[in-house]
Design a protein around this motif. Structure first.
Motif: not given
Length: 190
Positions: A49-55, A99-100
């Motif tokens: 998974y590459f996190i675009v937004k969030g935690c 977070e979402t």
């Protein structure tokens, strides 16, 4: 939404427009709700998974039944269970959204195909893996060489926004002490 990943890749390698088109056609964007798991212990991890937004965090449940956070991932960070992913074995970890979070998910077979079609991506993922491994090494060093209070102040000085962003009990478990001890440190009673 894919622009965050393309910008991250461009920090390390230069992709041709045709490479970007191939890569984009293989990507999957999804939203992981807060507290939702994308991996539980015993499952085989087939996705990175590459996190675009969030935690997102990776954790274990120790012998006392307590959650122990091993890693956090925030924007522009990759997260997975690398051993399960690469060896196709059951995971020892949980991966959960703090977070979402909006993520770009790539399953193993898709990534393997991409690495053959776009050989330059191999360099990108090697660099990312080395940086991740280096961060894990530094975390181990800090756990072995710093007191609990020093670990807290170190992370708070380096990443003050992050310290405020995550639940304190998760941060405490990541720093390897109790939430009660975290309260004492924050209150200046240590």
């Amino acid at each position: 939404m894919y622009s965050a990943l393309f910008q991250h890749i461009e920090r390390y390698i230069k992709l041709d427009p045709s490479d970007i088109d191939i890569l984009e056609s293989c990507l999957s964007l999804s939203t992981i709700k807060r507290k939702e798991h994308v991996l539980k212990e015993g499952q085989v991890c087939n996705t990175i998974y590459f996190i675009v937004k969030g935690c997102i965090r990776q954790y274990i449940i120790n012998s006392k039944g307590t959650e122990q956070t091993l890693q956090f991932g925030i924007e522009n960070w990759w997260i997975t269970d690398y051993l399960s992913y690469h060896n196709h074995i059951p995971s020892h970890f949980y991966i959960q959204a703090v977070e979402t979070s909006d993520v770009i998910a790539i399953d193993k077979s898709t990534l393997e195909t991409l690495l053959i079609e776009i050989p330059k991506l191999e360099r990108y993922f090697r660099i990312v893996s080395q940086k991740s491994f280096g961060a894990a090494q530094m975390r181990i060093k800090f756990l072995f060489t710093m007191s609990a209070e020093e670990r807290y102040h170190h992370i708070n000085n380096l990443f003050p926004e992050f310290v405020q962003r995550v639940p304190q009990y998760m941060l405490a478990s990541y720093l390897d002490f109790s939430a009660e001890f975290m309260s004492k440190i924050r209150a200046g009673k240590v």
